[in-house]
Design a protein around this motif. Structure first.
Motif, PDB file in Angstrom:
ATOM      1  N   THR A 108     -92.739 -28.521  39.890  1.00 35.19           N
ATOM      2  CA  THR A 108     -93.905 -28.753  39.439  1.00 35.19           C
ATOM      3  C   THR A 108     -94.667 -29.817  40.580  1.00 35.19           C
ATOM      4  O   THR A 108     -93.804 -30.659  40.958  1.00 35.19           O
ATOM      5  N   GLU A 109     -95.938 -29.728  40.357  1.00 36.61           N
ATOM      6  CA  GLU A 109     -96.578 -30.691  41.400  1.00 36.61           C
ATOM      7  C   GLU A 109     -96.333 -32.093  40.768  1.00 36.61           C
ATOM      8  O   GLU A 109     -96.506 -33.177  41.630  1.00 36.61           O
ATOM      9  N   ASP A 110     -96.214 -32.247  39.358  1.00 38.63           N
ATOM     10  CA  ASP A 110     -95.938 -33.754  38.864  1.00 38.63           C
ATOM     11  C   ASP A 110     -94.583 -33.915  38.877  1.00 38.63           C
ATOM     12  O   ASP A 110     -93.986 -34.979  38.200  1.00 38.63           O
ATOM     13  N   GLY A 111     -93.458 -33.529  39.837  1.00 35.92           N
ATOM     14  CA  GLY A 111     -92.240 -33.548  39.957  1.00 35.92           C
ATOM     15  C   GLY A 111     -91.083 -33.366  38.915  1.00 35.92           C
ATOM     16  O   GLY A 111     -89.974 -33.765  38.895  1.00 35.92           O
ATOM     17  N   ARG A 112     -91.611 -32.158  38.069  1.00 39.55           N
ATOM     18  CA  ARG A 112     -90.473 -31.779  37.321  1.00 39.55           C
ATOM     19  C   ARG A 112     -89.686 -30.501  37.871  1.00 39.55           C
ATOM     20  O   ARG A 112     -90.324 -29.862  38.630  1.00 39.55           O
ATOM     21  N   SER A 113     -88.318 -30.370  37.625  1.00 41.13           N
ATOM     22  CA  SER A 113     -87.770 -29.317  38.112  1.00 41.13           C
ATOM     23  C   SER A 113     -87.566 -28.172  36.853  1.00 41.13           C
ATOM     24  O   SER A 113     -87.265 -28.709  35.951  1.00 41.13           O
ATOM     25  N   VAL A 114     -88.094 -26.799  37.022  1.00 40.79           N
ATOM     26  CA  VAL A 114     -87.886 -26.126  35.895  1.00 40.79           C
ATOM     27  C   VAL A 114     -87.126 -24.884  36.263  1.00 40.79           C
ATOM     28  O   VAL A 114     -87.268 -24.227  37.314  1.00 40.79           O
ATOM     29  N   GLY A 115     -86.089 -24.533  35.650  1.00 38.49           N
ATOM     30  CA  GLY A 115     -85.070 -23.505  35.820  1.00 38.49           C
ATOM     31  C   GLY A 115     -85.719 -22.422  35.016  1.00 38.49           C
ATOM     32  O   GLY A 115     -86.031 -22.309  33.974  1.00 38.49           O
TER      33      GLY A 115
ATOM     34  N   THR B 215     -93.183 -23.270  25.379  1.00 40.71           N
ATOM     35  CA  THR B 215     -93.497 -24.557  25.890  1.00 40.71           C
ATOM     36  C   THR B 215     -94.506 -24.378  26.844  1.00 40.71           C
ATOM     37  O   THR B 215     -94.371 -23.569  27.864  1.00 40.71           O
ATOM     38  N   VAL B 216     -95.627 -25.118  27.003  1.00 42.10           N
ATOM     39  CA  VAL B 216     -96.772 -25.208  27.965  1.00 42.10           C
ATOM     40  C   VAL B 216     -96.717 -26.139  28.675  1.00 42.10           C
ATOM     41  O   VAL B 216     -96.713 -27.408  28.174  1.00 42.10           O
ATOM     42  N   ILE B 217     -96.333 -26.228  30.202  1.00 47.56           N
ATOM     43  CA  ILE B 217     -96.116 -27.365  30.929  1.00 47.56           C
ATOM     44  C   ILE B 217     -97.360 -27.330  31.817  1.00 47.56           C
ATOM     45  O   ILE B 217     -97.756 -26.470  32.431  1.00 47.56           O
TER      46      ILE B 217
ATOM     47  N   GLU C  12    -111.389 -15.423  25.633  1.00 44.34           N
ATOM     48  CA  GLU C  12    -111.802 -16.427  25.041  1.00 44.34           C
ATOM     49  C   GLU C  12    -110.841 -17.564  25.699  1.00 44.34           C
ATOM     50  O   GLU C  12    -109.837 -17.364  25.979  1.00 44.34           O
ATOM     51  N   GLU C  13    -111.698 -18.731  25.981  1.00 48.79           N
ATOM     52  CA  GLU C  13    -110.698 -19.776  26.194  1.00 48.79           C
ATOM     53  C   GLU C  13    -110.374 -20.847  25.396  1.00 48.79           C
ATOM     54  O   GLU C  13    -111.070 -21.076  24.379  1.00 48.79           O
ATOM     55  N   ARG C  14    -109.140 -21.109  25.300  1.00 47.68           N
ATOM     56  CA  ARG C  14    -108.635 -21.921  24.167  1.00 47.68           C
ATOM     57  C   ARG C  14    -107.676 -23.092  24.890  1.00 47.68           C
ATOM     58  O   ARG C  14    -107.277 -22.662  25.985  1.00 47.68           O
ATOM     59  N   PRO C  15    -107.638 -24.198  24.133  1.00 52.80           N
ATOM     60  CA  PRO C  15    -106.520 -25.281  24.375  1.00 52.80           C
ATOM     61  C   PRO C  15    -105.274 -24.452  24.407  1.00 52.80           C
ATOM     62  O   PRO C  15    -104.723 -23.600  23.739  1.00 52.80           O
ATOM     63  N   SER C  16    -104.485 -25.046  25.492  1.00 48.74           N
ATOM     64  CA  SER C  16    -103.129 -24.255  25.620  1.00 48.74           C
ATOM     65  C   SER C  16    -102.175 -24.639  24.381  1.00 48.74           C
ATOM     66  O   SER C  16    -101.256 -23.879  23.954  1.00 48.74           O
ATOM     67  N   SER C  17    -102.652 -25.558  23.546  1.00 48.93           N
ATOM     68  CA  SER C  17    -101.766 -25.962  22.583  1.00 48.93           C
ATOM     69  C   SER C  17    -101.722 -24.754  21.337  1.00 48.93           C
ATOM     70  O   SER C  17    -100.911 -24.409  20.696  1.00 48.93           O
ATOM     71  N   ALA C  18    -102.952 -23.898  21.485  1.00 50.24           N
ATOM     72  CA  ALA C  18    -103.081 -22.496  20.501  1.00 50.24           C
ATOM     73  C   ALA C  18    -102.040 -21.776  20.635  1.00 50.24           C
ATOM     74  O   ALA C  18    -101.497 -21.097  19.837  1.00 50.24           O
ATOM     75  N   LEU C  19    -101.458 -21.703  21.876  1.00 49.24           N
ATOM     76  CA  LEU C  19    -100.355 -20.757  22.182  1.00 49.24           C
ATOM     77  C   LEU C  19     -99.185 -21.178  21.684  1.00 49.24           C
ATOM     78  O   LEU C  19     -98.360 -20.471  21.107  1.00 49.24           O
TER      79      LEU C  19
END
Length: 497
Positions: free
Chosen positions: A97-104, A79-81, A64-71
């Motif tokens: 990430t392509e929008d400029g964030r750093s995720v450790g 946390t969904v990024i 099923e395809e669901r909005p990521s908020s469901a998770l």
């Protein structure tokens, strides 16, 4: 302004497809208080629903395809990024990430899937089918189409040619038979009548014989060829969406412009030589099949076919590009991230699962990797368990699901179950086949090696999957029963109870 501060998680999973979402769910249930991040470029995720363990290795589920908020609602520690990955520095355990964030991360699992191998790039008349967006585009274009050309011979091509109505389909297949990712020539022969408008009447069970021939003359049911190609095919114009689920065509009306069904014409053993439009100066001499079309396909068999558009369903390439620069990943021959029996890549604390990875362990003699739904779910689930075992310093053994290859699907409205070395993969001439075929009803093929069952293909409601799964797993010598094994008058389940 993008936030350039670093956000660190215990577990980070990249990819909102089946493998990634299953991995996140597994980690969240093992560590309900750990910080878990899912990085996905799409706004929707793919979730497994109605999961059912049918037998020991056989499983069934819906996607099923669901909005990521469901998770996030289901697992408060997740946390969904929503962003594509720009790069990875495995040394410092950091993703950009392509929008400029750093995720450790402490532990990372790459589940970025595979992207379509399109026939040609930047050709407006070539459409790939891989995710929901591309199916919507297909639906839109079909509504005014009178003829389309489908190129490819895997699962998506098989489903597509069967589902499309109201326009003529020319199906370009590189092999001698349709669907050779999943079938041999005999099974293809059994399925072909389904492509024609009138379903054939049921015939009596045809005489069983044993076949060990390697080559398949056209249309001859009594010889079989082993397939070397192992690939779930699919293709699409975007890189962001996750691949389609089983039964992806349900809920989409795939109708062309014509009132009646126009049928399918298969061009065997050929490929695409050239694609051009009427404005190009490449036009070969006109043929009877020519007519005035938006685009033309010149095939390697010398024919030229005009059509409204072309569907490219010619395989996938593991989606590794964002992760390779600056790191030292071991890659497999097919371009996938090579993983060991604990789903670990060659970089420390980096795991991978699903279509992006390639199994680098010595596989069980009855299992092979195919880029399919079932394996994406199994690998994602097992990778989550391996990451947990590592954190808890617990030993973990290769999961039983990698003991026997098994897959349930549906083609041409028939239930299809494939088990083990179903196409005698890697067996050379050292095997024999038993076949039972009732036209329009069922097709059963068993692969035997040294008297033991090592693979099977079951098309139709055969009710043999549980028995055959057991016979393959327990490697019983079937030499004394060989002549009765596929006898339709014997209840085989009772036989081996």
């Amino acid at each position: 302004m993008a936030d350039h501060s670093m956000d660190t998680f215990q577990f980070v999973v990249v990819g909102g497809g089946i493998a990634g979402v299953t991995c996140v769910e597994q980690l969240s249930s093992d560590f309900p208080s750990a910080r878990v991040a899912l990085i996905t470029a799409a706004s929707h995720i793919k979730a497994v629903t109605n999961f059912k363990q049918v037998f020991q290795t056989l499983e069934k589920f819906d996607v099923e395809e669901r909005p990521s908020s469901a998770l996030q609602e289901k697992f408060p520690n997740v946390t969904v990024i929503q962003s594509a990955v720009g790069g990875l520095c495995a040394d410092t355990h950091t993703l950009q990430t392509e929008d400029g964030r750093s995720v450790g991360y402490d532990k990372l699992c790459i589940c970025s899937g595979a992207r379509p191998k399109l026939l040609t790039q930047n050709q407006p008349y070539v459409l790939g089918v891989r995710d929901t967006d591309s199916v919507q585009e297909l639906q839109k274009r079909l509504s005014s189409a009178k003829r389309i050309v489908v190129v490819g011979n895997g699962g998506i091509a098989l489903e597509l040619v069967f589902e499309v109505g109201g326009c003529e389909v020319v199906w370009v297949v590189k092999d001698k038979a349709i669907g050779n990712t999943f079938f041999d020539a005999g099974a293809a022969h059994f399925l072909i009548p389904s492509l024609e408008a009138q379903r054939p009447a049921r015939d009596a069970v045809c005489k069983r014989a044993r076949y060990t021939t390697e080559e398949a003359p056209d249309g001859d049911l009594h010889t079989f060829t082993a397939s070397g190609s192992l690939r779930r095919q699919g293709s699409g114009p975007t890189d962001t969406g996750s691949a389609l689920g089983p039964d992806w065509h349900e809920g989409f009306l795939l109708r062309g412009a014509e009132q009646t069904s126009q049928g399918v014409r298969v061009e065997y053993e050929c490929g695409v030589k050239e694609i051009f439009t009427s404005s190009d100066h490449l036009r070969p001499p006109p043929e009877s099949d020519y007519g005035s079309w938006p685009v033309y396909v010149q095939l390697t068999n010398g024919k030229t076919v005009g059509c409204d558009f072309i569907v490219s369903a010619t395989g996938v390439v593991p989606n590794t590009d964002a992760f390779l620069p600056g790191n030292d990943f071991a890659l497999a021959v097919d371009g996938g991230l090579r993983v060991d029996e604990h789903m670990m890549t060659s970089e420390p604390d980096v795991y991978a699962a699903g279509d992006v990875c390639t199994a680098g362990w010595e596989p069980s003699p009855l299992w092979q990797q195919m880029r399919l739904w079932t394996q994406a779910r199994q690998m994602g689930w097992y990778a989550g368990r391996c990451m947990a075992a590592c954190v808890l310093t617990q030993p973990i053994e290769l999961d039983f699901c990698f003991e026997l290859f098994s897959h349930i699907t549906k083609f041409f409205n028939y239930k299809v179950v494939i088990l083990g070395k179903f196409n005698a993969q890697g067996l050379g001439a050292d095997h024999e086949l038993l076949v039972r075929c009732t036209k329009g009803h069922e097709y059963v093929k068993v692969v035997l090696r040294e008297g033991k069952m090592v693979g099977a293909v079951l098309i139709g409601e055969t009710d043999l999957e549980e028995t055959f799964e057991n016979l393959i797993l327990n490697q019983m010598d079937l030499t004394p029963y060989k002549d009765e094994l596929l006898n339709p008058n014997i209840d085989i389940e009772d036989y081996f109870d």
